[in-house]
Design an enzyme around this catalytic site. Structure first.
Site, PDB file in Angstrom:
ATOM      1  N   SER A   1     -16.840  83.884   4.937  1.00 42.32           N
ATOM      2  CA  SER A   1     -15.443  83.464   4.929  1.00 42.32           C
ATOM      3  C   SER A   1     -14.905  83.423   6.364  1.00 42.32           C
ATOM      4  O   SER A   1     -15.472  82.748   7.212  1.00 42.32           O
ATOM      5  CB  SER A   1     -14.620  84.384   4.018  1.00 42.32           C
ATOM      6  OG  SER A   1     -13.364  83.827   3.722  1.00 42.32           O
TER       7      SER A   1
ATOM      8  N   GLU B   1     -19.165  76.033   2.534  1.00 51.38           N
ATOM      9  CA  GLU B   1     -18.460  76.541   1.347  1.00 51.38           C
ATOM     10  C   GLU B   1     -17.022  76.804   1.733  1.00 51.38           C
ATOM     11  O   GLU B   1     -16.662  76.772   2.905  1.00 51.38           O
ATOM     12  CB  GLU B   1     -19.135  77.805   0.813  1.00 51.38           C
ATOM     13  CG  GLU B   1     -19.119  79.003   1.749  1.00 51.38           C
ATOM     14  CD  GLU B   1     -17.893  79.899   1.594  1.00 51.38           C
ATOM     15  OE1 GLU B   1     -17.340  79.983   0.489  1.00 51.38           O
ATOM     16  OE2 GLU B   1     -17.473  80.515   2.593  1.00 51.38           O
TER      17      GLU B   1
ATOM     18  N   HIS C   1     -17.864  82.357  -1.868  1.00 51.68           N
ATOM     19  CA  HIS C   1     -16.871  83.056  -2.692  1.00 51.68           C
ATOM     20  C   HIS C   1     -17.187  82.885  -4.181  1.00 51.68           C
ATOM     21  O   HIS C   1     -16.423  82.288  -4.935  1.00 51.68           O
ATOM     22  CB  HIS C   1     -15.476  82.499  -2.413  1.00 51.68           C
ATOM     23  CG  HIS C   1     -15.011  82.674  -1.011  1.00 51.68           C
ATOM     24  ND1 HIS C   1     -15.449  81.887   0.034  1.00 51.68           N
ATOM     25  CD2 HIS C   1     -14.118  83.543  -0.470  1.00 51.68           C
ATOM     26  CE1 HIS C   1     -14.853  82.261   1.159  1.00 51.68           C
ATOM     27  NE2 HIS C   1     -14.036  83.265   0.881  1.00 51.68           N
TER      28      HIS C   1
END
Length: 315
Positions: free
Chosen positions: A122, A220, A285
């Site tokens: 992230s 992602e 995630h």
């Protein structure tokens, strides 16, 4: 103008062993104390000795989305990395904040301290890129100690544990059952990437890659509308980051809208590159998230949805 050189494999740290000290840091958002305690218990169950950096539970005095001040978060990471008794630095969570502190790190000291295990995803994408470009060090795109996807999901925990302690057992990283081939084919390259919005935000910074030539790109994200992802992918294309990539692994896209819209977007923006592409590979995630090394030479087979590392993720 000559082409940029292709990506090369980065320096791997050693694998972890029972009894190793591992530091937990919070380079981005604040960590709930209860979730941190649960994560530490899991690490102890693996035979590791977790140590919590001094400012992990801090709160920024003005911005409640940050875990303490920029300098405090940077100091925690710096001190952990330069402590010879620490074998790994694990991020507690993502959120936002790495870009505020990454330039406060002493990269000369980090290079001198040498390689050690570093894990996160992230917002931590900005640190993965910095470790790769400023220090030449391989890292792990994997779950974080206080994240729900780690605390509540046994497959996520096991894949990280095996990568850290038995890396030869996970040299082949098969995609989750959700995966499907968007563009067939096989490719070789060096893994890089992470969260799409952080890669886009990194353009024009000290950690801006000229191209992704020779790279297997991981992408992602979470909580982004399809039009925003379109903007990010278009920006990466226009900036040249996707120039020369040999293959693309698309991870999870939690809370990013109907998947039919995302599939159409990926087909529109990525299929024309003419390289193998797999959707919903199973990192990022999502439940049962995979740990994937960055800076590793690997073979990618989009037909069987597998990534096979040339060497174990850790030495």
């Amino acid at each position: 103008m000559s082409a940029a050189p292709p990506l090369v494999p980065l320096t791997r740290p050693r694998r972890l062993r029972s009894g190793d000290r591992v530091a937990v840091v919070a380079p981005s958002g604040p960590i709930p104390e209860e979730r941190l305690a649960r994560g530490l218990a899991i690490l102890r169950g693996w035979g590791l000795e977790p140590v919590v950096a001094p400012h992990v539970l801090d709160a920024h005095p003005r911005h409640d989305y940050l875990a303490g001040t920029d300098r405090a978060r940077a100091r925690d990471l710096q001190d952990a990395w330069c402590d010879p008794s620490v074998a790994a630095v694990l991020c507690g969570r993502g959120g936002y904040g790495v870009q505020r502190m990454v330039d406060l790190l002493d990269w000369t000291a980090i290079r001198a301290a040498g390689p050690k295990v570093f894990v996160g995803y992230s917002d931590v994408t900005a640190l993965h890129e910095a470790f790769a470009l400023r220090a030449g060090l391989a890292t792990l795109h994997g779950p974080m100690v206080a994240a729900a996807t780690f605390l509540d999901d046994a497959p996520t925990q096991e894949h990280l544990r095996a990568t850290l302690l038995e890396p030869e057992s996970v040299r082949t990283v098969p995609a989750l059952k959700t995966a499907r081939t968007l563009v067939p084919g096989r490719a070789r390259g060096v893994t890089f990437g992470g969260c799409a919005c952080l890669l886009a935000a990194g353009l024009g910074t000290p950690d801006d890659r000229p191209t992704g030539r020779g790279g297997l790109l991981l992408l992602e994200d979470v909580g982004e509308e399809p039009y925003r992802l379109d903007r990010m992918l278009t920006q990466l294309l226009r900036a040249g980051l996707l120039e020369g990539v040999t293959g693309i692994l698309l991870g999870s896209w939690e809370e990013c809208g109907p998947y039919g819209e995302l599939h159409a977007l990926f087909e529109d923006r990525l299929a024309g590159l003419g390289v193998p592409v797999v959707e919903e590979y199973g990192f990022g995630h999502c439940p049962s998230t995979l740990t994937i090394p960055l800076g590793a030479a690997a073979a990618f087979d989009a037909d069987t949805c597998t990534l096979t590392l040339d060497a174990p993720a850790l030495d």
